[in-house]
Write an enzyme that holds these catalytic residues in place. Structure first.
Site, PDB file in Angstrom:
ATOM      1  N   LYS A   1       0.779  -1.129  -0.013  1.00 18.40           N
ATOM      2  CA  LYS A   1      -0.034  -0.127   0.015  1.00 18.40           C
ATOM      3  C   LYS A   1       0.891   1.387  -0.094  1.00 18.40           C
ATOM      4  O   LYS A   1       0.494   2.261  -0.635  1.00 18.40           O
ATOM      5  CB  LYS A   1      -0.845   0.184   1.133  1.00 18.40           C
ATOM      6  CG  LYS A   1      -2.022  -1.015   1.077  1.00 18.40           C
ATOM      7  CD  LYS A   1      -2.777  -1.028   2.253  1.00 18.40           C
ATOM      8  CE  LYS A   1      -3.941  -2.258   2.260  1.00 18.40           C
ATOM      9  NZ  LYS A   1      -4.773  -2.283   3.444  1.00 18.40           N
TER      10      LYS A   1
ATOM     11  N   ASP B   1      -9.774   2.343   2.351  1.00 11.51           N
ATOM     12  CA  ASP B   1      -9.610   1.815   3.726  1.00 11.51           C
ATOM     13  C   ASP B   1      -9.998   2.725   4.857  1.00 11.51           C
ATOM     14  O   ASP B   1     -10.702   2.344   6.033  1.00 11.51           O
ATOM     15  CB  ASP B   1      -7.981   1.521   3.987  1.00 11.51           C
ATOM     16  CG  ASP B   1      -7.707   0.158   3.212  1.00 11.51           C
ATOM     17  OD1 ASP B   1      -8.488  -0.784   3.313  1.00 11.51           O
ATOM     18  OD2 ASP B   1      -6.373   0.188   3.150  1.00 11.51           O
TER      19      ASP B   1
HETATM   20  P1  NAP Z   1       1.190  -3.942  10.690  1.00  9.32           P
HETATM   21  O1  NAP Z   1       1.466  -2.778   9.744  1.00  9.32           O
HETATM   22  O2  NAP Z   1       2.224  -5.251  10.508  1.00  9.32           O
HETATM   23  O3  NAP Z   1       1.024  -3.371  12.382  1.00  9.32           O
HETATM   24  C1  NAP Z   1       0.944  -4.603  13.074  1.00  9.32           C
HETATM   25  C2  NAP Z   1       0.656  -3.834  14.734  1.00  9.32           C
HETATM   26  O4  NAP Z   1       0.362  -5.081  15.357  1.00  9.32           O
HETATM   27  C3  NAP Z   1       1.611  -2.977  14.960  1.00  9.32           C
HETATM   28  O5  NAP Z   1       1.058  -1.992  16.006  1.00  9.32           O
HETATM   29  C4  NAP Z   1       2.506  -3.934  15.837  1.00  9.32           C
HETATM   30  O6  NAP Z   1       3.169  -3.411  16.627  1.00  9.32           O
HETATM   31  C5  NAP Z   1       1.548  -5.118  16.390  1.00  9.32           C
HETATM   32  N1  NAP Z   1       1.818  -6.188  16.943  1.00  9.32           N
HETATM   33  C6  NAP Z   1       2.394  -7.058  16.391  1.00  9.32           C
HETATM   34  N2  NAP Z   1       2.847  -8.352  16.917  1.00  9.32           N
HETATM   35  C7  NAP Z   1       2.487  -7.733  18.155  1.00  9.32           C
HETATM   36  C8  NAP Z   1       2.880  -8.322  19.481  1.00  9.32           C
HETATM   37  N3  NAP Z   1       3.315  -9.572  19.620  1.00  9.32           N
HETATM   38  N4  NAP Z   1       2.586  -7.622  20.708  1.00  9.32           N
HETATM   39  C9  NAP Z   1       1.947  -6.619  20.544  1.00  9.32           C
HETATM   40  N5  NAP Z   1       1.817  -5.694  19.323  1.00  9.32           N
HETATM   41  C10 NAP Z   1       2.152  -6.545  18.374  1.00  9.32           C
HETATM   42  O7  NAP Z   1      -0.129  -4.619   9.971  1.00  9.32           O
HETATM   43  P2  NAP Z   1      -1.466  -3.860   9.821  1.00  9.32           P
HETATM   44  O8  NAP Z   1      -1.770  -3.889   8.243  1.00  9.32           O
HETATM   45  O9  NAP Z   1      -1.661  -2.535  10.494  1.00  9.32           O
HETATM   46  O10 NAP Z   1      -2.605  -4.964  10.540  1.00  9.32           O
HETATM   47  C11 NAP Z   1      -2.919  -4.757  11.871  1.00  9.32           C
HETATM   48  C12 NAP Z   1      -4.200  -5.891  12.170  1.00  9.32           C
HETATM   49  O11 NAP Z   1      -5.406  -5.223  11.351  1.00  9.32           O
HETATM   50  C13 NAP Z   1      -4.010  -6.973  11.518  1.00  9.32           C
HETATM   51  O12 NAP Z   1      -4.508  -8.051  12.339  1.00  9.32           O
HETATM   52  C14 NAP Z   1      -4.846  -7.140  10.381  1.00  9.32           C
HETATM   53  O13 NAP Z   1      -5.144  -8.657   9.994  1.00  9.32           O
HETATM   54  C15 NAP Z   1      -5.939  -6.163  10.483  1.00  9.32           C
HETATM   55  N6  NAP Z   1      -6.507  -5.702   9.303  1.00  9.32           N
HETATM   56  C16 NAP Z   1      -7.661  -5.786   9.041  1.00  9.32           C
HETATM   57  C17 NAP Z   1      -8.199  -5.237   7.956  1.00  9.32           C
HETATM   58  C18 NAP Z   1      -9.752  -5.535   7.646  1.00  9.32           C
HETATM   59  O14 NAP Z   1     -10.338  -5.319   6.379  1.00  9.32           O
HETATM   60  N7  NAP Z   1     -10.416  -5.876   8.633  1.00  9.32           N
HETATM   61  C19 NAP Z   1      -7.425  -4.416   7.184  1.00  9.32           C
HETATM   62  C20 NAP Z   1      -6.195  -4.197   7.551  1.00  9.32           C
HETATM   63  C21 NAP Z   1      -5.811  -4.674   8.623  1.00  9.32           C
HETATM   64  P3  NAP Z   1       4.658  -2.883  16.707  1.00  9.32           P
HETATM   65  O15 NAP Z   1       4.674  -1.319  15.776  1.00  9.32           O
HETATM   66  O16 NAP Z   1       5.428  -2.658  17.848  1.00  9.32           O
HETATM   67  O17 NAP Z   1       5.481  -3.879  15.904  1.00  9.32           O
END
Ligand code: NAP
Length: 292
Positions: free
Chosen positions: A77, A118
């Site tokens: 993205k 989004d």
């Molecule tokens: P991302 O950019 O990889 O961000 C991941 C986030 O999770 C960061 O804040 C990260 O913290 C945190 N995290 C990961 N592992 C962790 C752990 N073990 N303990 C604490 N925090 C942790 O991913 P993203 O695209 O933002 O997606 C985030 C979530 O939203 C995912 O579960 C994804 O499936 C969901 N999502 C859903 C949709 C939908 O359409 N429903 C769309 C997009 C995303 P750090 O910064 O410290 O690494």
């Protein structure tokens, strides 16, 4: 609801696709092909595994093959911002592209335009699935990755009253808070947990994707009893440990299926110029993700 019958593939069939890495578990083809069939379009929607090193070539290839458009998911993205001819206001505002439209801008020439569907999908799902009034609301947002940052900026633009940001890597929450403060100097943005009640706690971390995951917050610093409603961006599993705990604490709850649905339905509207058949797309999504 019975699935609409798709037009047979022939030489005038046009294609759309989602590019991601990985892409294996994407529910977008099921949702989009149901929507496309309901609109009576002779299109098909594919899911393509595209490595980030090959994203530029994949976009150019889709354009040359007459695709209608593509969706982009993790990790494309941000990369795509530099790879399109023009950015819609939505992509410029939220700093990410999840939808590309291929449009003829002159005879023989096709231009690529990047959109972001989004951000609006997050607030639409929060409002429709939780019946929450976001203006003036007090919100705790967990996570400051790609989705967390977009949610934070969108909630701020939507006029929430107070925004608490918590992230494992605190510097990332602080960077998002600084970005918000610059755009909305009047908004109260705090990096850290709220001491009193909130209207909404939103999980935008990836904690909960596995059923054995711990809760995405520190239960010594925050209790779900402080929250009126809880939203998890995760939709698979349907009920994460976070949502289960929120239900037990009498919160209204919703998962991220609506967010997925609304970003996809908006993309289909951009490509087709028609109103997306939301109920058909939701049913297809639920069947694909939950099997019913
Ligand atoms: P991302 O950019 O990889 O961000 C991941 C986030 O999770 C960061 O804040 C990260 O913290 C945190 N995290 C990961 N592992 C962790 C752990 N073990 N303990 C604490 N925090 C942790 O991913 P993203 O695209 O933002 O997606 C985030 C979530 O939203 C995912 O579960 C994804 O499936 C969901 N999502 C859903 C949709 C939908 O359409 N429903 C769309 C997009 C995303 P750090 O910064 O410290 O690494």
């Amino acid at each position: 609801m019975s699935a609409p019958f798709p037009a047979p593939i022939d030489s005038s069939t046009r294609y759309c696709a989602v590019f991601g890495h990985p892409i294996k578990h994407s529910a977008s083809p099921a949702m989009q092909n149901a929507g496309i069939a309901a609109l009576g379009l002779n299109w098909r929607y594919l899911a393509c595994e595209v490595h980030p090193d090959h994203l530029r070539e994949a976009i150019a290839g889709a354009k040359r093959m007459g695709f209608v458009g593509v969706n982009l998911t993790v990790p494309h993205k941000l990369l795509a911002i530099e790879m399109v001819d023009a950015l819609d206001t939505s992509a410029r505002t939220w700093g990410a592209v999840n939808t590309i439209q291929f449009e003829a801008d002159a005879p023989g020439n096709v231009a690529t335009r990047g959109f972001n569907t989004d951000a609006d999908a997050i607030t639409r799902s929060l409002q429709e699935d939780l019946s929450i009034t976001l203006r003036g609301a007090r919100v705790l947002l967990l996570g400051a990755g790609g989705a967390g940052r977009t949610a934070a900026l969108k909630l701020a633009a939507h006029g929430v009253g107070e925004l608490h940001l918590v992230n494992r890597t605190e510097s990332k929450a602080a960077a998002v808070a600084a970005e918000i403060q610059q755009r909305h100097p009047g908004l109260k943005v705090i990096v850290g947990y709220p001491k009193t009640e909130v209207d909404l706690v939103l999980n935008a971390t990836s904690l909960g994707l596995r059923l054995e995951d711990r809760l995405p917050f520190d239960d010594k610093k925050f209790s779900l009893r402080q929250a009126r409603a809880a939203y998890d961006m995760i939709y698979r599993p349907a009920e994460t440990p976070f949502l289960k705990a929120a239900k037990a604490a009498s919160c209204l709850t919703a998962n991220g299926l609506g967010m997925l649905l609304y970003q996809g339905s908006k993309a289909l509207e951009i490509w087709s110029g028609q109103t997306a058949p939301i109920a058909v797309m939701r049913a297809a999504l639920e069947k694909n993700v939950y099997g019913h």
